[in-house]
Design an enzyme around this catalytic site. Sequence first.
Site, short mmCIF file in Angstrom:
data_model
loop_
_atom_site.label_atom_id
_atom_site.label_comp_id
_atom_site.label_asym_id
_atom_site.label_seq_id
_atom_site.Cartn_x
_atom_site.Cartn_y
_atom_site.Cartn_z
CG HIS A 65 8.61 3.34 -0.99
ND1 HIS A 65 9.93 3.34 -0.80
CD2 HIS A 65 8.31 4.31 -2.04
CE1 HIS A 65 10.64 4.11 -1.54
NE2 HIS A 65 9.57 4.89 -2.44
CG ASP B 21 6.03 4.59 4.46
OD1 ASP B 21 6.02 5.88 4.80
OD2 ASP B 21 6.51 4.09 3.40
CD GLN C 24 3.46 9.52 -1.17
OE1 GLN C 24 2.84 10.58 -1.35
NE2 GLN C 24 4.62 9.20 -1.65
CE LYS D 106 8.33 10.65 -0.57
NZ LYS D 106 8.33 10.51 -1.85
CB CYS E 170 10.43 2.79 -4.72
SG CYS E 170 11.53 4.06 -5.48
N1 PMP Z 1 7.49 5.26 1.70
C1 PMP Z 1 6.46 5.95 0.76
C2 PMP Z 1 4.90 5.37 0.70
C3 PMP Z 1 6.91 6.79 -0.25
O1 PMP Z 1 6.20 6.98 -1.44
C4 PMP Z 1 8.26 7.19 -0.24
C5 PMP Z 1 8.87 8.14 -1.22
N2 PMP Z 1 8.51 7.74 -2.72
C6 PMP Z 1 9.26 6.64 0.63
C7 PMP Z 1 8.65 5.81 1.75
C8 PMP Z 1 10.45 6.90 0.80
O2 PMP Z 1 10.77 8.46 1.19
P1 PMP Z 1 12.00 9.05 1.06
O3 PMP Z 1 12.81 9.09 -0.32
O4 PMP Z 1 11.89 10.53 1.35
O5 PMP Z 1 12.83 8.44 2.29
#
Ligand code: PMP
Length: 407
Positions: free
Chosen positions: A122, A199, A202, A225, A365
Site C-alpha cells: 500500500h 503492515d 488487513q 478496519k 493506493c
Molecule cells: N496498508 C494496507 C494494506 C491497507 O489496506 C491500508 C488501508 N487501505 C493501509 C495500509 C492504510 O490504512 P489507514 O488508511 O487506516 O492508515
Amino acid sequence: MMDVKKIREDFPIFNVKPHGKRLVYLDNAATTQKPESVIKAMEEYYEKMNANVYRSPHYLSVLSTEAYEKARDKVKKFVNAKSEESIIFTRNTTESINFIAYTWGMKHIKEGDEIVLTIAEHHSNILPWQMVAEAKGAKLKYVYLDENFRLSMKDFEEKMSDRVKLVAVQHMSNVLGIINPVEEITQIAHKYGAKVLVDGAQSVPHMKVDLKKINCDFFAFSGHKMLGPMGIGVLYIKEDLLDEVPPFLRGGEMIDEVYEEYSTFAPPPLKFEAGTPNVEGAYVLISAIDYLERIGLENIYEHEAKLLEYGLEKINALEYVKTYGPMDSKDRGGIISFNVEGVHPHDVATILDEEGIAVRSGHHCCQPLMRYLGVPATVRASFYLYNDFDDIDALVEALKKVRKWFK
Ligand code: PMP
C-alpha cells in the site's frame, strides 16, 4: 458456526437502504461497519468518564486514564505482545508506519543501506520509505510475485544481503488478499541483521495475529478496519527496541523533565504519545475487540474463506470477468479484485451502487502493483463477518447487468 443473520442485526447500518435496495457492503478493506455495542461505547465514554488523561487526580481523570490503559492492555493481549510498553496509540496504520520511518528509519538507515519492500505494498508502506531513502541516500528494493500472484520467496531471498537494514512488508494484501509468510520473512531478515516492519492493516481484523510468534520488530494496524472507530491506530515496537526509537512528536504528556535548553522523556509508551491522545477512540476499540473475540477470529477467518471460495467460483464462471490473485483460496483473505471486459472499473462500481452494492474501484493506493499487473485500476469486493452468500449472489447478478448494459 457463525450466525450471520444474527450478526447483521447488531449493525444498525444495515437499516440503510441505498437507492431502496438491500445494503450489500463489500468495501470492508477500506473501512468496516460498527456494531451497536461499539456505537454505544462512544456515547458511554462521553457520558461517564470524559476527562484528560494522566494530568489530574480528580475522579473523572482517573476513570479516563484507567480506560485508556485498559485499552492498551486489551490490544496487547489481542495481538499477543509481550508488554504494554510496546503498544503505542496512533491515528492509523499510515501514521504508525510514518512514525517508524521518521524516528528509527531516519536515525538508523544510512547512505548505501537498502530497504526491502514488496511490489504489492500500500502507498502507506512505500512513501515513508521513499522519504527515508531520499533523505539518507539509501536504496529501495522490491520483491515481486510468483506466477500464482504470491510473494516470491525466492526473489525475497535474492534481494536480502547485509546491506538491507529494513524489510517493510504487508501481512495481507488489500488488493490480492494474499497472506504473506511474515514469520518466515522475519526469520530470514533477522539472519541478515535487518529489522522487519509488518503492515497489519488487513490481517488484524480478519485473522488471529500472534506477535510473539511473528517476532517482527514493528507492526502497524488501524481500528477502523476492525469494527472500531476512525482516528485510532496502533504501533507495536518490540521491547528491546523501545530505547533505540526516538520520540516522534514532542510536547506535553511525553516528558520527564523540561529545562530551558533540553528535556528528558517519560518511559515508553508515554514517550511516544505526545499531546492529548484519542482516549475515546482507544476506549471504543475495547468494545470492537470484545465483539471480534466474542465471535472468534478463527471463525471469522473460516467464514471469509468460505465466502472467498464461493465468490471466486461464481465470479470466475463469468467469462467476461477477470479476477486478480492466486487461483486457489489457500492463505488468502476475503478480497476479490476483478475487471469486467471492456468496462471501466468506476463504471462497474457505479452500476453496482445502483443495486445497493458498495465496492471500491481504483488503484486501491497500490499504483506500483497496478502497473505490475498491467491494469490502471480494478474493482474490489472485500468481505467481513456480516457478509453472506446472498451478498455474493447479488454481486454476481449485478455483474451480469453490467455486461448487458455495456455489450
Ligand atoms: N496498508 C494496507 C494494506 C491497507 O489496506 C491500508 C488501508 N487501505 C493501509 C495500509 C492504510 O490504512 P489507514 O488508511 O487506516 O492508515
